[in-house]
Design a protein around this motif. Structure first.
Motif, PDB file in Angstrom:
ATOM      1  N   GLY A 364       0.791  -1.217   0.000  1.00 35.01           N
ATOM      2  CA  GLY A 364       0.000   0.000   0.000  1.00 35.01           C
ATOM      3  C   GLY A 364       0.824   1.268   0.000  1.00 35.01           C
ATOM      4  N   GLU A 365       0.164   2.371  -0.330  1.00 34.09           N
ATOM      5  CA  GLU A 365       0.850   3.635  -0.523  1.00 34.09           C
ATOM      6  C   GLU A 365       1.423   4.193   0.777  1.00 34.09           C
ATOM      7  OE1 GLU A 365       0.098   7.954  -2.712  1.00 34.09           O
ATOM      8  OE2 GLU A 365      -1.472   6.442  -2.657  1.00 34.09           O
ATOM      9  N   GLU A 366       0.733   3.966   1.884  1.00 37.27           N
ATOM     10  CA  GLU A 366       1.228   4.509   3.152  1.00 37.27           C
ATOM     11  C   GLU A 366       2.574   3.896   3.509  1.00 37.27           C
ATOM     12  OE1 GLU A 366      -0.111   5.009   7.852  1.00 37.27           O
ATOM     13  OE2 GLU A 366      -1.510   4.179   6.379  1.00 37.27           O
ATOM     14  N   VAL A 367       2.672   2.582   3.390  1.00 37.22           N
ATOM     15  CA  VAL A 367       3.941   1.900   3.674  1.00 37.22           C
ATOM     16  C   VAL A 367       5.003   2.352   2.679  1.00 37.22           C
ATOM     17  CG1 VAL A 367       5.104  -0.347   3.732  1.00 37.22           C
ATOM     18  CG2 VAL A 367       2.803  -0.094   4.704  1.00 37.22           C
ATOM     19  N   TYR A 368       4.618   2.478   1.421  1.00 35.25           N
ATOM     20  CA  TYR A 368       5.537   2.908   0.369  1.00 35.25           C
ATOM     21  C   TYR A 368       6.120   4.287   0.676  1.00 35.25           C
ATOM     22  CZ  TYR A 368       7.097   3.589  -4.520  1.00 35.25           C
ATOM     23  OH  TYR A 368       7.836   3.816  -5.662  1.00 35.25           O
ATOM     24  N   ASN A 369       5.255   5.195   1.096  1.00 35.94           N
ATOM     25  CA  ASN A 369       5.701   6.571   1.354  1.00 35.94           C
ATOM     26  C   ASN A 369       6.450   6.717   2.673  1.00 35.94           C
ATOM     27  OD1 ASN A 369       4.615   7.511  -1.049  1.00 35.94           O
ATOM     28  ND2 ASN A 369       2.632   7.984  -0.142  1.00 35.94           N
ATOM     29  N   ASN A 370       6.333   5.727   3.556  1.00 34.92           N
ATOM     30  CA  ASN A 370       7.062   5.769   4.826  1.00 34.92           C
ATOM     31  C   ASN A 370       8.455   5.148   4.719  1.00 34.92           C
ATOM     32  OD1 ASN A 370       5.098   7.080   6.299  1.00 34.92           O
ATOM     33  ND2 ASN A 370       4.123   5.183   6.991  1.00 34.92           N
ATOM     34  N   ASP A 371       8.877   4.849   3.507  1.00 34.11           N
ATOM     35  CA  ASP A 371      10.139   4.144   3.307  1.00 34.11           C
ATOM     36  C   ASP A 371      11.327   4.911   3.895  1.00 34.11           C
ATOM     37  OD1 ASP A 371      11.801   2.033   2.072  1.00 34.11           O
ATOM     38  OD2 ASP A 371      12.491   3.663   0.796  1.00 34.11           O
TER      39      ASP A 371
END
Length: 549
Positions: A364-371
């Motif tokens: 998901g995008e949230e995990v992706y953006n928290n990289d």
């Protein structure tokens, strides 16, 4: 038709053209053939049938457009993080960021205390021609007050940009003048550059920094590279730190200047074979022999990774810094009839060794953006040993060195993030524009500084304690509470930042800024150190540059 773009920048905004999208405008665009699959057609019919029921038979009045927006947002969320919809008013603005020119009045501006402040009129633009000066405050546009109304960048773009040849009247407040000065301006083509700096570090080492891969980037780069080579450059540092990408063609062109004819630069593969391609170097590169270092970090993405990956896999350059962002997806802009567009991922790109460096996005995008946060917490930004790659994704460079796919370009020579002199207090001074405001005031109050040369400024100018106290006082006024402990920790960084910003404003020259500011850039410092002490490569068991140095 627009060329491929490959950028990490993306927006999730409400979708206003859902009906047209569902009706097949996107699928039936100029670039794609209509789909005839029966299940696909049945899905379209089912969706439109449901919309009809809701519109005509549901008990309450429903905003069907809002339902459609939400449903398509959910649909796009099921795809990759870089497939995005861009509404008409934002599509033009985003496109203009990569063009050679945009139409406007030609000022670099900043918003200070809710006032539009002219940092500098751009050379040759309408504002400079009319007589607008650095330090002027624009307080009205076409007779309407714009001071103290909660301006943001979007509002400024809407007011000052416009069709070439259109007219706009701006009211200006100038220091030491009581009356508002009105200028009738005719909007014109304003050139914009993507190459931040190009200079010689010493008699042998050249430096080029690129901030994005735009329409003119390749041309700017070739000119800078040729100029440095004429000045005796035999070693080059190419700085792609925090470069989020842009046009794929610009990245291919730049990589080509370093590689021998026939070397693979990048390939891409999509679900449809029409998107498959392979790009190779052509003959006549400007700098095929000299030593090269490419600087990357966690903010280097997309087209930056194409360049770094191509030079690394061909054993042409030493990649220095930290693991890059990890975007290996190619977007194509599908234009919609109302001026909006969908930038859809149509392929994955692969470095010459065959690796995909796209990081996972299945969670998901949230995990992706928290990289980035995850890298910070895991210690990856501070220790190479904290980076773990899947051995199943190991590939070989041209000389047999091992490199990995699956999540960014890992540098050949790791440089830890240096946070020893950073602090929340310094970050607040930057975020609330105190640093910018102070350096602009200093420039305006010290016009004699322009009589110095850049080298004289770098060697002789000092940031005094009195100047720092003025910055502290201005910061307090702007809401940045003084913190002595953090100030002491960050004092040298603050002095370096102030000196660099003053250099930029006084000389209207980004080279001057980076000549100063790079003294606090740990990746840059280490790259210079390696060139001056090549035995450091032996310590790292990496001799990719030794034969060239």
């Amino acid at each position: 038709m627009s060329e491929y773009k490959n950028s990490s920048y993306h927006i999730r905004l409400p979708i206003l053209l859902a009906i047209a999208l569902i009706a097949g405008v996107l699928i039936g665009s100029n670039f794609a053939e209509p789909k005839t699959d029966k299940k696909y057609q049945a899905s379209i019919q089912k969706f439109t049938q449901l919309l009809d029921y809701i519109e005509n038979d549901y008990v309450d009045t429903v905003n069907t457009a809002s339902l459609l927006e939400e449903s398509i947002e959910v649909m796009l969320d099921k795809l990759d993080p870089h497939t995005v919809y861009i509404p008409p008013r934002d599509a033009e603005l985003m496109e203009s960021q990569l063009r050679a020119t945009y139409d406007g009045i030609g000022v670099e501006f900043n918003l200070l205390r809710d006032t539009l402040y002219v940092v500098t009129p751009l050379t040759g633009g309408p504002s400079e021609t009319a007589g607008i000066q650095a330090g002027d405050k624009i307080v009205s546009v076409d007779g309407e007050n714009i001071a103290g109304i909660g301006l943001n960048n979007r509002m400024v773009y809407d007011m000052l940009r416009g069709p070439r040849g259109s007219e706009v009247t701006v009211g200006v407040v100038r220091k030491n003048q009581e009356d508002i000065i009105e200028y009738d301006l005719k909007r014109g083509a304003i050139p914009q550059t993507s190459l931040d700096a190009s200079y010689m570090i010493d008699d042998n080492i050249g430096y080029i920094k690129i901030n994005r891969f735009a329409e003119t980037t390749y041309r700017e780069f070739k000119e800078a590279l040729s100029n440095l080579k004429e000045r005796g450059m035999s070693q080059l540092i190419l700085d792609l730190q925090n470069n989020g990408g842009g046009y794929m063609s610009a990245a291919i062109g730049i990589a080509d200047e370093f590689l021998k004819e026939g070397a693979v630069i990048v390939s891409q593969k999509g679900q449809s074979k029409k998107y498959d391609r392979e790009d190779r170097a052509e003959e006549g590169g400007i700098f095929e022999e000299g030593a090269v270092m490419v600087l990357i970090n966690e903010g280097s993405a997309s087209a930056s990774e194409i360049v770094a990956g191509a030079l690394q896999d061909n054993d042409r350059a030493l990649v220095v810094g930290r693991r890059s962002f990890g975007k290996g997806l190619v977007q194509y802009p599908f234009d919609l009839k109302d001026g909006s567009e969908v930038r859809m991922t149509i392929a994955r790109y692969y470095t010459p060794s065959g690796r995909s460096i796209q990081k996972p996005y299945e969670d998901g995008e949230e995990v992706y953006n928290n990289d980035y946060y995850d890298r910070f917490v895991s210690g990856e930004l501070f220790s190479q040993d904290s980076v773990h790659f899947d051995e199943d994704l190991a590939y070989k460079t041209a000389s047999g060195r091992t490199v990995y796919g699956g999540g960014g370009i890992m540098p050949d020579y790791f440089v830890a993030l240096d946070t020893t002199d950073n602090s929340a207090y310094i970050n607040r001074l930057v975020a609330n524009n105190t640093i910018r405001e102070y350096t602009l005031d200093f420039r305006d109050n010290n016009p004699e500084m322009k009589n110095m040369s850049v080298d004289e400024f770098i060697n002789d100018f000092e940031i005094t304690d009195a100047m720092l106290q003025e910055v502290i006082a201005m910061g307090e006024k702007n809401g940045a509470r003084f913190n002595r402990k953090q100030y002491t920790k960050s004092k040298e960084l603050l002095k370096n930042l102030l000196k660099g910003r003053i250099a930029r404003e006084v000389f209207d020259n980004d080279d001057a800024f980076y000549k100063v500011y790079n003294n606090s850039n740990e990746v840059y410092r280490e790259a210079v150190n390696i060139f001056m002490n090549p035995d450091k490569l032996k310590e790292k068991s990496n001799t990719v540059l030794l034969q060239r140095m």
